[in-house]
Design a protein around this motif. Structure first.
Motif, mmCIF file in Angstrom:
data_model
loop_
_atom_site.group_PDB
_atom_site.id
_atom_site.type_symbol
_atom_site.label_atom_id
_atom_site.label_comp_id
_atom_site.label_asym_id
_atom_site.label_seq_id
_atom_site.Cartn_x
_atom_site.Cartn_y
_atom_site.Cartn_z
ATOM 1 N N LEU A 1 14.312 67.351 43.630
ATOM 2 C CA LEU A 1 14.100 65.906 43.592
ATOM 3 C C LEU A 1 13.871 65.404 42.173
ATOM 4 C CD1 LEU A 1 11.658 65.569 46.620
ATOM 5 C CD2 LEU A 1 14.107 65.050 46.566
ATOM 6 N N LEU A 2 14.203 64.147 41.979
ATOM 7 C CA LEU A 2 13.894 63.391 40.773
ATOM 8 C C LEU A 2 12.926 62.300 41.196
ATOM 9 C CD1 LEU A 2 14.387 62.233 37.871
ATOM 10 C CD2 LEU A 2 16.290 60.976 38.871
ATOM 11 N N LYS A 3 11.805 62.175 40.496
ATOM 12 C CA LYS A 3 10.819 61.157 40.856
ATOM 13 C C LYS A 3 10.485 60.305 39.649
ATOM 14 C CE LYS A 3 6.355 60.453 43.055
ATOM 15 N NZ LYS A 3 6.810 59.400 43.919
ATOM 16 N N ALA A 4 10.506 59.001 39.889
ATOM 17 C CA ALA A 4 10.122 58.035 38.868
ATOM 18 C C ALA A 4 9.631 56.769 39.539
ATOM 19 C CB ALA A 4 11.308 57.708 37.972
ATOM 20 N N ARG A 5 8.544 56.244 39.052
ATOM 21 C CA ARG A 5 8.011 54.963 39.522
ATOM 22 C C ARG A 5 7.966 54.846 41.051
ATOM 23 N NH1 ARG A 5 11.145 53.991 35.026
ATOM 24 N NH2 ARG A 5 9.931 53.241 33.260
ATOM 25 N N GLY A 6 7.412 55.867 41.684
ATOM 26 C CA GLY A 6 7.197 55.804 43.121
ATOM 27 C C GLY A 6 8.351 56.251 43.990
ATOM 28 N N GLN A 7 9.530 56.390 43.442
ATOM 29 C CA GLN A 7 10.682 56.780 44.241
ATOM 30 C C GLN A 7 11.052 58.230 43.983
ATOM 31 O OE1 GLN A 7 13.636 53.975 42.887
ATOM 32 N NE2 GLN A 7 13.302 52.701 44.683
ATOM 33 N N SER A 8 11.403 58.927 45.047
ATOM 34 C CA SER A 8 11.959 60.273 44.926
ATOM 35 C C SER A 8 13.376 60.226 45.465
ATOM 36 C CB SER A 8 11.160 61.278 45.754
ATOM 37 O OG SER A 8 9.870 61.423 45.241
ATOM 38 N N ILE A 9 14.294 60.776 44.695
ATOM 39 C CA ILE A 9 15.686 60.829 45.130
ATOM 40 C C ILE A 9 16.217 62.233 44.879
ATOM 41 C CG2 ILE A 9 16.124 58.372 44.743
ATOM 42 C CD1 ILE A 9 17.528 59.151 42.134
ATOM 43 N N PRO A 10 17.242 62.636 45.614
ATOM 44 C CA PRO A 10 17.827 63.955 45.354
ATOM 45 C C PRO A 10 18.358 64.028 43.925
ATOM 46 C CG PRO A 10 18.626 63.056 47.418
ATOM 47 C CD PRO A 10 17.875 61.950 46.729
ATOM 48 N N ARG A 11 18.152 65.152 43.321
ATOM 49 C CA ARG A 11 18.638 65.379 41.960
ATOM 50 C C ARG A 11 20.028 65.986 42.056
ATOM 51 N NH1 ARG A 11 15.923 69.234 37.430
ATOM 52 N NH2 ARG A 11 17.386 68.685 35.789
ATOM 53 N N ARG A 12 21.021 65.218 41.719
ATOM 54 C CA ARG A 12 22.425 65.592 41.905
ATOM 55 C C ARG A 12 22.778 66.918 41.261
ATOM 56 N NH1 ARG A 12 27.312 63.660 38.660
ATOM 57 N NH2 ARG A 12 25.638 63.103 37.276
ATOM 58 N N LEU A 13 22.364 67.142 40.032
ATOM 59 C CA LEU A 13 22.822 68.316 39.310
ATOM 60 C C LEU A 13 21.912 69.524 39.463
ATOM 61 C CD1 LEU A 13 24.081 66.530 36.104
ATOM 62 C CD2 LEU A 13 25.435 67.370 38.015
ATOM 63 N N GLY A 14 20.681 69.307 39.830
ATOM 64 C CA GLY A 14 19.773 70.392 40.157
ATOM 65 C C GLY A 14 19.565 71.436 39.080
ATOM 66 N N ARG A 15 19.348 72.659 39.514
ATOM 67 C CA ARG A 15 18.935 73.737 38.617
ATOM 68 C C ARG A 15 19.973 74.129 37.577
ATOM 69 N NH1 ARG A 15 17.412 75.534 43.798
ATOM 70 N NH2 ARG A 15 15.184 75.362 44.060
ATOM 71 N N GLU A 16 21.246 73.971 37.880
ATOM 72 C CA GLU A 16 22.286 74.407 36.948
ATOM 73 C C GLU A 16 22.517 73.408 35.825
ATOM 74 O OE1 GLU A 16 24.171 71.860 40.008
ATOM 75 O OE2 GLU A 16 22.739 73.483 40.065
ATOM 76 N N ASN A 17 21.647 72.448 35.678
ATOM 77 C CA ASN A 17 21.851 71.314 34.795
ATOM 78 C C ASN A 17 21.248 71.467 33.399
ATOM 79 O OD1 ASN A 17 22.563 68.722 34.107
ATOM 80 N ND2 ASN A 17 20.685 67.861 34.906
ATOM 81 N N GLU A 18 20.844 72.638 32.984
ATOM 82 C CA GLU A 18 20.100 72.794 31.740
ATOM 83 C C GLU A 18 20.832 72.313 30.494
ATOM 84 O OE1 GLU A 18 18.387 76.644 31.296
ATOM 85 O OE2 GLU A 18 17.703 76.664 33.356
ATOM 86 N N THR A 19 22.150 72.344 30.472
ATOM 87 C CA THR A 19 22.873 71.942 29.271
ATOM 88 C C THR A 19 23.404 70.511 29.338
ATOM 89 O OG1 THR A 19 24.940 72.848 30.121
ATOM 90 C CG2 THR A 19 23.563 74.319 28.790
ATOM 91 N N ALA A 20 23.196 69.826 30.441
ATOM 92 C CA ALA A 20 23.675 68.449 30.574
ATOM 93 C C ALA A 20 22.854 67.519 29.689
ATOM 94 C CB ALA A 20 23.577 67.998 32.025
ATOM 95 N N PRO A 21 23.464 66.429 29.225
ATOM 96 C CA PRO A 21 22.705 65.448 28.447
ATOM 97 C C PRO A 21 21.538 64.900 29.269
ATOM 98 C CG PRO A 21 25.052 64.968 28.388
ATOM 99 C CD PRO A 21 24.855 66.060 29.393
ATOM 100 N N LEU A 22 20.482 64.499 28.584
ATOM 101 C CA LEU A 22 19.292 64.010 29.274
ATOM 102 C C LEU A 22 19.622 62.867 30.222
ATOM 103 C CD1 LEU A 22 16.239 64.059 29.694
ATOM 104 C CD2 LEU A 22 16.062 62.394 27.848
#
Length: 101
Positions: free
Chosen positions: A72-93
């Motif tokens: 999950l990605l959480k910000a300002r009260g909302q949680s949403i599925p994190r599209r790229l998940g664990r394999e995302n270490e090299t993706a831009p912020l």
């Protein structure tokens, strides 16, 4: 996962990767704190460090109580599925923070 169990907030805080980031795009105009738990793949943001870490603990708790493998990605009260998940270490912020992009 036991639905009654709760996460160990201190363990999450200790293993969290936390970083202060300046805006990288016009879509994000304010600096943010980013906190990530690489064990679960959850990520959280906040305007201040303590908010980002608190959001991360809440996201990991929600993730571990769910029946999904999607972090999950959480910000300002909302949680949403994190599209790229664990394999995302090299993706831009921006791709790590805005999974709906």
């Amino acid at each position: 996962m036991d639905q009654q169990a709760s996460v160990d907030a201190e363990s999450i805080r200790q293993r969290a990767w936390i970083e202060y980031r300046e805006p990288e795009t016009a879509r994000v105009d304010q600096p943010v704190w980013v906190a990530e738990d690489r064990e679960s793949g959850c990520l959280a943001i906040g305007d201040v460090r303590i908010e980002a870490v608190g959001n991360l603990v809440a996201a990991v708790d929600e993730y571990e109580r769910s029946d999904t493998d999607t972090p999950l990605l959480k910000a300002r009260g909302q949680s949403i599925p994190r599209r790229l998940g664990r394999e995302n270490e090299t993706a831009p912020l921006i791709d790590r923070l805005l999974p709906w992009r």
